[in-house]
Design an enzyme around this catalytic site. Sequence first.
Site, PDB file in Angstrom:
ATOM      1  N   ASN A   1      22.166   4.810  11.983  1.00  0.00           N
ATOM      2  CA  ASN A   1      20.794   4.851  11.467  1.00  0.00           C
ATOM      3  C   ASN A   1      20.648   5.710  10.218  1.00  0.00           C
ATOM      4  O   ASN A   1      19.541   6.028   9.813  1.00  0.00           O
ATOM      5  CB  ASN A   1      19.829   5.335  12.546  1.00  0.00           C
ATOM      6  CG  ASN A   1      20.086   6.777  12.970  1.00  0.00           C
ATOM      7  OD1 ASN A   1      21.018   7.418  12.492  1.00  0.00           O
ATOM      8  ND2 ASN A   1      19.265   7.271  13.872  1.00  0.00           N
TER       9      ASN A   1
ATOM     10  N   GLU B   1      23.138  13.224  13.325  1.00  0.00           N
ATOM     11  CA  GLU B   1      22.498  13.851  14.477  1.00  0.00           C
ATOM     12  C   GLU B   1      23.524  14.639  15.278  1.00  0.00           C
ATOM     13  O   GLU B   1      24.716  14.672  14.942  1.00  0.00           O
ATOM     14  CB  GLU B   1      21.831  12.759  15.336  1.00  0.00           C
ATOM     15  CG  GLU B   1      20.765  11.990  14.572  1.00  0.00           C
ATOM     16  CD  GLU B   1      20.603  10.555  15.044  1.00  0.00           C
ATOM     17  OE1 GLU B   1      19.638   9.925  14.633  1.00  0.00           O
ATOM     18  OE2 GLU B   1      21.453  10.063  15.813  1.00  0.00           O
TER      19      GLU B   1
ATOM     20  N   CYS C   1       8.438  16.263   0.530  1.00  0.00           N
ATOM     21  CA  CYS C   1       8.509  15.853   1.939  1.00  0.00           C
ATOM     22  C   CYS C   1       9.492  14.717   2.160  1.00  0.00           C
ATOM     23  O   CYS C   1      10.112  14.623   3.224  1.00  0.00           O
ATOM     24  CB  CYS C   1       7.121  15.486   2.464  1.00  0.00           C
ATOM     25  SG  CYS C   1       6.455  13.904   1.851  1.00  0.00           S
TER      26      CYS C   1
ATOM     27  N   HIS D   1       0.087  -1.887  -9.918  1.00  0.00           N
ATOM     28  CA  HIS D   1       0.205  -3.331  -9.808  1.00  0.00           C
ATOM     29  C   HIS D   1       1.090  -3.899 -10.907  1.00  0.00           C
ATOM     30  O   HIS D   1       1.133  -3.384 -12.027  1.00  0.00           O
ATOM     31  CB  HIS D   1      -1.176  -3.983  -9.881  1.00  0.00           C
ATOM     32  CG  HIS D   1      -1.975  -3.806  -8.636  1.00  0.00           C
ATOM     33  ND1 HIS D   1      -3.340  -3.700  -8.630  1.00  0.00           N
ATOM     34  CD2 HIS D   1      -1.599  -3.693  -7.336  1.00  0.00           C
ATOM     35  CE1 HIS D   1      -3.772  -3.540  -7.394  1.00  0.00           C
ATOM     36  NE2 HIS D   1      -2.731  -3.533  -6.589  1.00  0.00           N
TER      37      HIS D   1
ATOM     38  N   GLU E   1       0.833  -1.211   0.000  1.00  0.00           N
ATOM     39  CA  GLU E   1       0.000   0.000   0.000  1.00  0.00           C
ATOM     40  C   GLU E   1       0.868   1.261   0.000  1.00  0.00           C
ATOM     41  O   GLU E   1       0.553   2.246  -0.674  1.00  0.00           O
ATOM     42  CB  GLU E   1      -0.944  -0.004   1.200  1.00  0.00           C
ATOM     43  CG  GLU E   1      -1.906  -1.177   1.260  1.00  0.00           C
ATOM     44  CD  GLU E   1      -2.720  -1.355  -0.013  1.00  0.00           C
ATOM     45  OE1 GLU E   1      -2.934  -0.368  -0.751  1.00  0.00           O
ATOM     46  OE2 GLU E   1      -3.132  -2.493  -0.294  1.00  0.00           O
TER      47      GLU E   1
END
Length: 610
Positions: A408, A412, A390, A345, A336
């Site tokens: 990750n 940071e 976004c 599909h 989805e």
Amino acid sequence: MIQVLLVTISLAVFPYQGSSVILESGNVNDYEVVYPRKVTALPKGAVQPKYEDTMQYEFKVNGEPVVLHLEKNKGLFSEDYSETHYSPDGREITTYPTVEDHCYYHGRIENDADSTASISACNGLKGHFKLQGEMYLIEPLKLPDSEAHAVFKYENVEKEDEAPKMCGVTQNWESYEPIKKASQSNLTPEQQRYLNAKKYVKLFLVADYIMYLKYGRNLTAVRTRMYDIVNVITPIYHRMNIHVALVGLEIWSNTDKIIVQSSADVTLNLFGNWRATDLLRRKSHDNAQLLTGINFNGPTAGLAYLGGICNTMYSAGIVQDHSKIHHLVAIAMAHEMGHNLGMDHDKDTCTCGTRPCVMAGALSCEASFLFSDCSQKDHREFLIKNMPQCILKKPLKTDVVSPAVCGNYFVEVGEECDCGSPRTCRDPCCDATTCKLRQGAQCAEGLCCDQCRFKGAGTECRAAKDECDMADVCTGRSAECTDSFQRNGQPCKNNNGYCYNGKCPIMADQCIALFGPSATVSQDACFQFNREGNHYGYCRKEQNTKIACEPQDVKCGRLYCFPNSPENKNPCNIYYSPNDEDKGMVLPGTKCADGKACSNGQCVDVTTPY
């Protein structure tokens, strides 16, 4: 009027029987009892964390020794991850749990290059691994004082419904705009840069009230189910250069916030509206998926908007918790999300090296974790044509509210680079064990970084995109390529427009973007509708009230276009969506008269908007 594509997926249903343990359902024909032995790599006397970054287990499968290597899925959660549930009286309870010491891992089998694994190590080992081309499931046996686990082939799980399930694609009047095919050749520099950039999907999951009841009104059980699912989804998308991070989880633990019903298209529409009007105001995210315990009508097990990513209402999907086997539900959710990311599909000619692939219209009982060549092409075309913004935005260092996690892929606070785990990192500039630059390196990434060193001052790092842009150059002191553009108000496109923040907005281009290549700007008389002050025509909104245009401002309200297509000969057309009313307005900075441009719904002197 725009059309929306609702894409459904159907698959065999495994009824829930009160337990998350597959063996207790009685659906497993044959399994092997194994005793995984953890092989520690810590030096003698070292303090062992609850869940190590890397772990190794040994056990036997079919009498042959197997070594399972596991690495913590450090990108599973975002730094501002939050959880919300509701008290019996309906009070919203939101927490920000520390999740860096979680128990979810990805891995591989030693000496099997094609192997994969997705494992939860919270209470024993639970999950799946691929060994010599076959899928195995592993889970702890509920025996007192025992480390015994059951290992069984996925093919040995009895399926309760072997009938083929077909997927339906429906069209509804209130939906997202159809995917437009893009040329794969002659990409602009801007499109090429977009394709090459890392993509991040900040995912928010919602579990409905039936899910809460289904898992015994146990918040921890629902949370664990959701974590298991996302742990499967993240490596599926990592192969597409898309990093999926869970930014939030909400459990409707007192009542549903929408009317969840067996009509999947109605439920999706309600969920999309709730996301746009409620959830997004509370939590920033890119995509939301509803996991429900309800049975949808017919064979449908999921539904999503095609190409809806980054849209306030249409970046959403719904998935039925249809199977005890969590990785099957995870594949349905990945499917989805694929629709939201522009993938249709698969056709019979599509291939991913195995059958079926993630975007198969009807999911068989054979699990797949790969996207087909067709899906990759669909996704690429969608990105080229739409360039959704976004998914380019990674979390800012200043947004981090929990300790930084090295490995990750997010740079940071306290880190100079982050190229993933030591096993997967291929960056010669970055030390994956410390997330610091290697000795002698000045940078690890950026348009002004070349072989770990800053490019020289004056080196062009970004070509001018058009006449309102400027070629950008490196400073010699940073890896960043600062964007700059021509002065605002400078004439452009043969004096048909004025530069505005690096672009040349003109009505003709805006009509083509909304109605297709044959569209043109409507005659001046059509723009007089903007004096009515309703959804057909207005100049701006004040406290949600549509303000009619003054006579001199009518070309700074709704944009009127002539599609010039066989099916639409109406000379006065607007682009209108009840869920995004501002789309279809004349863009700020657009030329509305000689020496004048639009600003806040007014046609003002060209120097004013800037």
